[in-house]
Motif scaffolding. Structure first.
Motif, mmCIF file in Angstrom:
data_model
loop_
_atom_site.group_PDB
_atom_site.id
_atom_site.type_symbol
_atom_site.label_atom_id
_atom_site.label_comp_id
_atom_site.label_asym_id
_atom_site.label_seq_id
_atom_site.Cartn_x
_atom_site.Cartn_y
_atom_site.Cartn_z
ATOM 1 N N PHE A 143 0.903 -1.152 0.142
ATOM 2 C CA PHE A 143 0.057 0.128 -0.061
ATOM 3 C C PHE A 143 0.843 1.255 -0.139
ATOM 4 C CE2 PHE A 143 -3.228 -2.794 1.982
ATOM 5 C CZ PHE A 143 -4.274 -2.508 1.190
ATOM 6 N N ASN A 166 -9.138 2.825 1.337
ATOM 7 C CA ASN A 166 -8.438 2.667 0.021
ATOM 8 C C ASN A 166 -8.902 3.611 -1.000
ATOM 9 O OD1 ASN A 166 -10.529 0.878 -0.343
ATOM 10 N ND2 ASN A 166 -9.244 -0.457 -1.449
ATOM 11 N N ARG A 168 -10.634 2.862 -3.617
ATOM 12 C CA ARG A 168 -11.638 2.257 -4.147
ATOM 13 C C ARG A 168 -12.998 2.619 -3.532
ATOM 14 N NH1 ARG A 168 -11.805 -3.754 -6.524
ATOM 15 N NH2 ARG A 168 -13.841 -2.865 -6.933
ATOM 16 N N THR A 201 -4.766 1.290 -4.322
ATOM 17 C CA THR A 201 -5.100 -0.155 -4.157
ATOM 18 C C THR A 201 -3.970 -1.003 -5.186
ATOM 19 O OG1 THR A 201 -7.416 0.517 -4.094
ATOM 20 C CG2 THR A 201 -6.953 -1.771 -4.524
ATOM 21 N N GLN A 204 -6.110 -5.227 -7.182
ATOM 22 C CA GLN A 204 -7.794 -4.820 -7.281
ATOM 23 C C GLN A 204 -8.682 -5.907 -6.847
ATOM 24 O OE1 GLN A 204 -9.143 -1.891 -8.422
ATOM 25 N NE2 GLN A 204 -6.886 -1.193 -8.591
ATOM 26 N N SER A 208 -12.833 -2.927 -1.845
ATOM 27 C CA SER A 208 -13.193 -1.735 -1.505
ATOM 28 C C SER A 208 -13.042 -2.048 0.434
ATOM 29 C CB SER A 208 -14.421 -1.031 -1.490
ATOM 30 O OG SER A 208 -14.454 -0.846 -2.749
#
Length: 408
Positions: A143, A166, A168, A201, A204, A208
């Motif tokens: 991260f 994050n 997302r 992120t 993926q 979220s």
């Protein structure tokens, strides 16, 4: 001998530069499009695989009731890989992490505490994965902070009221930038936390997430809500083989070596194969459609070669009169046709490679050019020359010598 034919063909093509150029255009475009389509298929397959399995050298280890049941292993893998949204599991011991990092080839290991919750940010209700932040949480997944600060930047006694999200999460209808969300309150169950940081992120498949300190997580949820273990493999070690050693070590610790239930590696190969099969079919269909343009271009080459035969009728008659065989005349036109389509194929491949390299730069991906596509494109170009140059060459070879010499 063949070099002489090639020199004659080059000279003839250069004598009619505009006509040769117009003939090349169709071949160049067709080869470039076909090459790009199949290369895009490779890029899509790599991107899909990375999205599902991740690309940071880590593998998840799940507890399953039957390690021989591929569907159960797949379902567990899907749950853990996409945000850890599976059911609570009480088959993990955080102390096992010390054993996992001792396995040869394992660089780091993490216990994933995760549960799905309806949270509220700025009056918006969102379904997010709530994650517990361990000491190696940020480094393990790679991260990076987009805005704000990580939890470690704050005194330990303050972290219990702080949270990270994050980027997302911002994809929802929050209508806030990463900087604007800093300082906002996020409600999880009946507790309020202050958002102090927004991360990127890197994978993926993490989904979220909202991340809170381990103490905060333990206060709100059971300490035994570990969803799965994840191990990171050292560079240079085989990913699956090393991760399997880690899973075997867990089964050994918990006496699952002789049972159906136990720890198993995530296995997403089935779903990946299904998706890549679909993309492969789509690419094949698109490639066939694009190949039609190559056939049209080939017909154009044949038409140009027929015109060339008419223009060079007297020349052909003279060559036959001084001893050139039908085979020599025919071979000359075949070489000329193949050379024309080969040049078009080479230019098309170069254009295709350029387009793909630009696409890879934009997507920030690294993928070697598939040499088999290059070879296929060039061989296909030569084949077009053979197929569509045969009729003109045959016609040139069968011209009547006397009539050819007398032609104007």
């Amino acid at each position: 001998m063949i070099l002489e034919y090639i020199k004659l063909s080059v000279r003839e093509l250069l004598n009619n530069k505009l006509r040769s150029f117009l003939s090349l255009i169709g071949i160049v475009i067709g080869v470039a499009v076909v090459f790009i389509i199949f290369s895009i298929s490779d890029i899509a397959n790599v991107a899909i695989t990375n999205q599902i399995t991740g690309s940071n050298g880590s593998v998840n280890i799940n507890y399953v009731k039957d390690r021989t049941d591929k569907m159960e292993v797949l379902n567990s893998s899907m749950n853990s890989n996409f945000g850890g949204l599976g059911d609570k599991s009480y088959h993990y011991d955080p102390n096992d992490l010390e054993q996992l990092v001792l396995v040869n080839g394992v660089d780091d290991a993490i216990a994933v505490y995760s549960t799905t919750q309806q949270v509220k940010i700025n009056r918006e209700k969102l379904g997010l994965a709530v994650r517990s932040v361990s000491d190696n949480f940020m480094d393990f997944y790679g991260f990076k902070m987009i805005a704000g600060n990580p939890l470690e930047a704050y005194p330990e006694d303050e972290r219990i009221n702080l949270a990270l999200i994050n980027d997302r999460v911002l994809d929802y209808s929050l209508n806030m930038t990463p900087e604007e969300v800093i300082g906002q309150k996020i409600q999880i169950k009946n507790r309020l936390y202050t958002i102090v940081g927004v991360t990127d992120t890197p994978n993926q498949s993490l989904g979220s997430i909202v991340a809170i300190s381990k103490d905060a997580y333990d206060l709100m949820f059971s300490r035994s809500t570990i969803q799965y273990f994840s191990v990171k493999v050292k560079s240079g070690h085989d990913l699956d083989a090393t991760a399997q050693l880690a899973a075997d070590r867990l089964n050994e610790i918990h006496n699952y070596t002789e049972t159906k239930n136990g720890y198993a590696l995530e296995d997403l190969s089935f779903i990946i194969s299904q998706i890549t099969q679909v993309t492969g079919i789509l690419s094949l269909v698109m490639g066939i459609i694009a190949s039609i343009s190559l056939l049209v271009a080939g017909i154009g080459v044949m038409n140009i070669m027929l015109v060339s035969v008419v223009e060079r009728t007297r020349e052909i008659g003279v060559k036959r009169a001084i001893g050139a065989s039908k085979g020599a005349i025919q071979f000359q036109f075949i070489v000329e046709s193949c050379l024309l389509t080969l040049i078009g194929g080479i230019i098309g491949v170069l254009i295709g490679i350029g387009v793909i390299e630009i696409a890879l730069m934009v997507l920030n991906m690294k993928l070697p050019i598939n040499i088999s596509y290059v070879i296929f494109a060039l061989l296909f170009s030569i084949t077009l020359g053979l197929l569509f140059g045969y009729l003109p060459s045959k016609r040139a070879a069968n011209l009547n010598i006397i009539e050819a010499i007398q032609s104007e």
